[in-house]
Design a protein around this motif. Structure first.
Motif, mmCIF file in Angstrom:
data_model
loop_
_atom_site.group_PDB
_atom_site.id
_atom_site.type_symbol
_atom_site.label_atom_id
_atom_site.label_comp_id
_atom_site.label_asym_id
_atom_site.label_seq_id
_atom_site.Cartn_x
_atom_site.Cartn_y
_atom_site.Cartn_z
ATOM 1 N N TRP A 140 -8.886 6.482 0.271
ATOM 2 C CA TRP A 140 -8.305 5.234 -0.215
ATOM 3 C C TRP A 140 -9.163 4.314 -1.074
ATOM 4 O O TRP A 140 -9.523 2.859 -0.379
ATOM 5 C CB TRP A 140 -8.192 4.043 0.958
ATOM 6 C CG TRP A 140 -7.604 3.104 0.622
ATOM 7 C CD1 TRP A 140 -7.442 1.494 0.968
ATOM 8 C CD2 TRP A 140 -6.057 3.065 -0.086
ATOM 9 N NE1 TRP A 140 -6.265 1.026 0.466
ATOM 10 C CE2 TRP A 140 -5.330 0.889 -0.416
ATOM 11 C CE3 TRP A 140 -5.477 3.549 -1.186
ATOM 12 C CZ2 TRP A 140 -5.004 0.791 -1.166
ATOM 13 C CZ3 TRP A 140 -4.367 3.171 -1.813
ATOM 14 C CH2 TRP A 140 -3.809 1.297 -2.407
ATOM 15 N N ARG B 198 -9.788 2.131 -3.418
ATOM 16 C CA ARG B 198 -9.328 1.559 -4.287
ATOM 17 C C ARG B 198 -9.995 0.993 -5.325
ATOM 18 O O ARG B 198 -9.059 1.506 -7.011
ATOM 19 C CB ARG B 198 -8.831 0.263 -3.497
ATOM 20 C CG ARG B 198 -8.463 0.756 -2.543
ATOM 21 C CD ARG B 198 -7.864 -1.010 -1.854
ATOM 22 N NE ARG B 198 -9.340 -1.025 -0.614
ATOM 23 C CZ ARG B 198 -9.117 -2.220 0.264
ATOM 24 N NH1 ARG B 198 -8.194 -3.029 0.304
ATOM 25 N NH2 ARG B 198 -10.669 -2.559 0.415
ATOM 26 N N SER C 251 -4.799 -3.911 -3.119
ATOM 27 C CA SER C 251 -5.849 -4.250 -2.905
ATOM 28 C C SER C 251 -6.641 -5.649 -2.588
ATOM 29 O O SER C 251 -7.555 -6.280 -2.257
ATOM 30 C CB SER C 251 -7.216 -3.976 -4.077
ATOM 31 O OG SER C 251 -7.081 -2.330 -4.388
ATOM 32 N N THR D 284 -1.498 -0.063 -6.654
ATOM 33 C CA THR D 284 -2.891 -0.436 -6.210
ATOM 34 C C THR D 284 -3.794 -2.040 -6.766
ATOM 35 O O THR D 284 -3.978 -2.127 -5.018
ATOM 36 C CB THR D 284 -3.409 0.541 -6.417
ATOM 37 O OG1 THR D 284 -2.515 1.715 -6.697
ATOM 38 C CG2 THR D 284 -4.962 0.622 -5.626
ATOM 39 N N TRP D 285 -3.878 -1.982 -7.412
ATOM 40 C CA TRP D 285 -4.438 -3.373 -7.770
ATOM 41 C C TRP D 285 -3.700 -4.995 -6.799
ATOM 42 O O TRP D 285 -4.575 -4.942 -6.153
ATOM 43 C CB TRP D 285 -4.353 -4.272 -8.850
ATOM 44 C CG TRP D 285 -5.066 -5.131 -9.283
ATOM 45 C CD1 TRP D 285 -6.222 -5.400 -9.052
ATOM 46 C CD2 TRP D 285 -4.504 -6.356 -8.752
ATOM 47 N NE1 TRP D 285 -6.409 -7.233 -9.556
ATOM 48 C CE2 TRP D 285 -6.228 -7.563 -9.606
ATOM 49 C CE3 TRP D 285 -3.463 -6.960 -9.236
ATOM 50 C CZ2 TRP D 285 -5.159 -9.073 -9.412
ATOM 51 C CZ3 TRP D 285 -2.850 -7.927 -9.520
ATOM 52 C CH2 TRP D 285 -4.624 -9.323 -9.633
ATOM 53 N N ARG E 77 0.524 -1.592 -0.310
ATOM 54 C CA ARG E 77 0.156 0.334 0.235
ATOM 55 C C ARG E 77 0.669 1.335 0.415
ATOM 56 O O ARG E 77 0.256 2.205 -0.383
ATOM 57 C CB ARG E 77 -0.925 -0.214 1.605
ATOM 58 C CG ARG E 77 -2.460 1.343 1.072
ATOM 59 C CD ARG E 77 -2.730 1.086 2.143
ATOM 60 N NE ARG E 77 -3.663 2.125 2.108
ATOM 61 C CZ ARG E 77 -4.285 2.108 3.103
ATOM 62 N NH1 ARG E 77 -4.976 1.119 3.383
ATOM 63 N NH2 ARG E 77 -4.990 3.233 3.400
#
Length: 122
Positions: A71, A73, A117, A113-114, A2
């Motif tokens: 955040w 996402r 997540s 980011t993926w 993150r």
């Protein structure tokens, strides 16, 4: 991951703020014309278009920053994907290096980011 996503996304935000400032405020400045490879005549003729483009870049930067700080996402992934797509269109229609300057950083931020997540979901 993150933290990596956060840093990479902040770099995308910073670059789009820079694009917006250059396009809105300094489009006809010699340094900006040199960077974008334009002539004074072209810069003058395209100043209104550059301002419009700069507004889009500034709005993208703001939306990405908001999604990052909250955040969100899903929104962050959509916005970063849009930046990748816009950069690819620019690479095809204007100059191939746009893909490196715009699409690549956004793609790296998207992937980080993926991954962040996916890690949070496990």
């Amino acid at each position: 991951m993150r933290v990596v996503a956060f840093i990479l996304t902040l770099l995308v935000v910073a670059s789009h703020v820079g694009f917006a400032v250059a396009e809105i405020l300094y489009w006809q400045h010699p340094a900006v014309m040199a960077r974008f490879g334009t002539t004074p005549e072209f810069a003058k003729a395209s100043a209104v278009l550059a301002t419009n483009q700069g507004a889009y870049n500034g709005l993208f930067a703001g939306a990405i920053l908001w999604a990052l700080l909250t955040w969100n996402r899903s929104m962050l992934l959509v916005l970063l994907a849009c930046i990748v797509g816009a950069g690819l269109v620019g690479a095809v229609t204007v100059k191939p290096t746009i893909a490196l300057v715009q699409s690549l950083p956004a793609l790296l931020a998207f992937l980080a980011t993926w991954k962040a997540s996916r890690s949070a979901a496990v």
